[in-house]
Each structure stands twice: as structure tokens, then as C-alpha cells.
Design an enzyme around this catalytic site. Structure first.
Site, PDB file in Angstrom:
ATOM      1  N   GLY A   9       0.822  -1.198   0.000  1.00  0.00           N
ATOM      2  CA  GLY A   9       0.000   0.000   0.000  1.00  0.00           C
ATOM      3  C   GLY A   9       0.857   1.250   0.000  1.00  0.00           C
ATOM      4  O   GLY A   9       2.049   1.224   0.332  1.00  0.00           O
ATOM      5  N   CYS A  10       0.246   2.378  -0.363  1.00  0.00           N
ATOM      6  CA  CYS A  10       1.008   3.629  -0.493  1.00  0.00           C
ATOM      7  C   CYS A  10       1.478   4.157   0.860  1.00  0.00           C
ATOM      8  O   CYS A  10       2.672   4.437   1.042  1.00  0.00           O
ATOM      9  CB  CYS A  10       0.189   4.666  -1.257  1.00  0.00           C
ATOM     10  SG  CYS A  10      -1.468   4.949  -0.619  1.00  0.00           S
TER      11      CYS A  10
END
Length: 325
Positions: free
Chosen positions: A134-135
Site C-alpha cells: 500500500g502507499c
């Protein structure tokens, strides 16, 4: 040439992926799948691609491609792979969160490797299936992992991080409209953000005696792209001790760099870089980490993983220029 298929082609991460792959010297886009846009030109949705790509969205797949990128909403990759079969030779890179955790990494006999190159590079090289991080998780882990590797996270970790509007995806909601987001700032999912699972998992992978709490406050910013994270925890050494630990950990990293200067987001937006800065005050180590959420936090890291999986130089197709002014 590596034949590529992209699923969920109308979203932000797919758009970034297409932009990277049409300029990648070793890839050829075979199809871009979007049920809502089938038959439309890709450049009608991703309008900066006018003149760069003469290809239409499709609602059918070629099961014999070399690599499949899943750019679907969280929870939808399992549904798609349950309904569609691909060749045993097709590598898969999932940009969603369906396979990131240890409990979810095996699906229909496929074992997904967590695709953070700075943590799992050797496993990625040998992998057929990748769970792209995920970012927020990418930015925060790259800020914490050198400390964990040294076994030095002894107390709670406090994190405040802000992401741009593209982090919410293309679907409209009350908090993504311009009139709400402009000149505004807010937090969301305090202490419970879904990326905490993978962050804790990676910290424990390197420091198996870690038992403190990671306290995370995610924020929405009134800008389009980028993540700026500030992280602090107790640290007994000097800031120079910390810099030595971080620079040693990232000595072989192609995209993560320790800066001696204070950071700002324009240094990384439109690149696949992560920059990290360290500051010490009254027994607390402040770690600043910043990335582009759509590149190092999503599509750029996915291409980085593809390069490793196919034996290419890790930086191939990722020599991007920052949007500095």
C-alpha cells in the site's frame, strides 16, 4: 518483449501504469481491461495519452500474457482471479490489498510475495506472484525498517502522514469533490487504517521481539499526489548513529535515499523515489519519509517488481523527473 495485461484500466494506478509501460523498453501492452469502458479509446479516459497510445479498452482477456497487473479496488482481485484463469507462466502483480498479509498470501495454490523491494528483494526475484504494498505502508515502512533491522524500536511509534486526493481513487465521495478538498485538511480512519497490518507484519519480520504499538494518524491533503510522513519514537543514540544505520540499510537500494537536508514533497512527486530524513530531539528520533503515492506507492513500485521478476535492471523504465516547479 514482455506482454502485459492490465485489469481495472480506468483508475489512477492503471493510468500511471500505462504511462510507464508505453515508455518501458522491454514491455508491450497486450490489453487493458475495463468493463465500464469496453470499446472506448484508452486516451478518452487517460486524456494525456492522446497521440501516445492508440488502443481501446476491452472486456475480454488474453490468458497467455507474460504478466498481469491487477489495478482493482480492494477485495476485488480475489473475485477476478476466481472468475478468470491465466496460463501457469503468467506472473501476477496485485496492486490491491487482497494478498498482502501472511494469512491471505496463498490463493488457489498461488503464493504471493510481499513486494517491497527494500525488504524482500531476493524473494521478489524468484516470485511468480506479488502483492504490491500500500502507499501509506510503503512510505512508513521505508521510514521504520532500518530501525527494526537493528532491533532498536523499543517504544511506541507515532506517525502522522498526509496523502493527496488521488489516494482515494477515481470514485466520487463527499470528501473527494473539489469544493470539499480545496483549502481543506482532515484526518480519517484514526488509529485503524488498513495499512497498519502490513506495516506491523514487516516490522516484526525484521525485529521479532517488537511488541510496542504503532500509532498512525492518516490525513487528507488538498493536493493531488504525494505522501509526506513524519514518524517519531524513542532512540538512545545520536542522530549520526541513526544516519549510519539508515545509510547502511539502504546502501544497495535503487530508489530509497537518506537525505541530510529537510525534505519537501516536490522532491519526489512524479518519481519512484522515497526520500528519508532523520532528526533527533530530546531522546526522540524524528523520521521523515516522502513518496509519490501513485508511483513508489503503487504503479512505479509495481514496475520495479516486474523488472526484478523478469531479470531486468531494477530501474528500467523508471528514470523519471520530479515535478519540481
Amino acid at each position: 518483449m514482455i506482454k502485459v495485461g492490465i485489469i481495472g484500466g480506468a483508475g489512477y494506478t492503471a493510468g500511471e501504469l500505462i504511462r510507464l509501460l508505453i515508455n518501458h523498453p522491454e514491455t508491450e501492452i497486450d490489453f487493458v481491461y475495463s468493463t465500464s469502458n469496453a470499446g472506448n479509446k484508452i486516451s478518452k479516459v487517460h486524456q494525456d495519452l492522446v497521440g501516445s497510445l492508440d488502443l481501446k479498452f476491452t472486456d475480454t482477456v488474453n490468458p497467455n500474457i507474460d504478466v498481469l497487473f491487477l489495478c482493482l479496488g480492494h477485495g476485488n482481485s480475489v473475485k477476478f482471479l476466481s472468475a478468470n484463469t491465466f496460463s501457469d507462466n503468467t506472473k501476477i502483480i496485485d496492486l490491491g490489498n487482497d494478498f498482502r498479509l501472511e494469512a491471505d498470501k496463498i490463493f488457489n495454490g498461488k503464493t504471493f510475495v510481499y513486494g517491497l523491494p527494500e525488504l524482500n528483494k531476493e524473494a521478489i526475484v524468484d516470485a511468480k506472484y506479488i502483492a504490491n504494498p500500500g502507499c501509506f505502508a510503503t512510505a512508513i515502512q521505508l521510514g521504520l525498517l532500518p530501525l527494526a533491522d537493528a532491533g532498536l524500536i523499543k517504544k511506541d511509534v507515532h506517525i502522522n502522514a498526509v496523502t493527496g486526493a488521488t489516494g482515494a481513487g477515481t470514485s466520487l465521495s463527499a470528501t473527494t469533490h473539489y469544493t470539499w478538498r480545496d483549502n481543506n485538511f482532515s484526518y480519517y480512519k484514526p488509529f485503524t487504517h488498513q495499512h497498519l497490518g502490513e506495516i506491523n507484519q514487516s516490522v516484526n519480520q525484521l525485529q521479532n521481539d517488537f511488541s510496542s504499538e504503532i500509532i498512525f494518524m492518516p490525513n487528507r491533503g488538498n493536493f493531488s499526489r504525494g505522501i509526506f510522513a513524519t514518524i517519531y519514537t524513542d532512540f538512545e543514540g545520536t542522530v549520526e548513529d541513526a544516519k549510519a544505520i539508515y545509510k547502511s540499510f539502504y546502501a544497495g537500494a535503487k530508489f530509497t535515499f537518506v537525505s541530510d537536508e529537510f525534505l519537501h514533497m516536490k522532491q519526489v512527486v512524479n518519481t519512484n523515489k522515497c526520500l528519508v530524513h532523520l532528526h533527533k530531539h530530546n531522546g526522540k528520533l524524528l523520521i521523515t519519509s516522502c513518496i509519490d503515492n501513485l508511483l513508489k506507492g503503487a504503479s512505479g513500485q509495481a514496475v520495479q517488481n516486474m523488472n526484478l521478476m523478469f531479470g531486468l535492471e531494477e530501474t528500467t523504465g523508471l528514470g523519471l523527473k520530479a515535478t519540481y516547479f
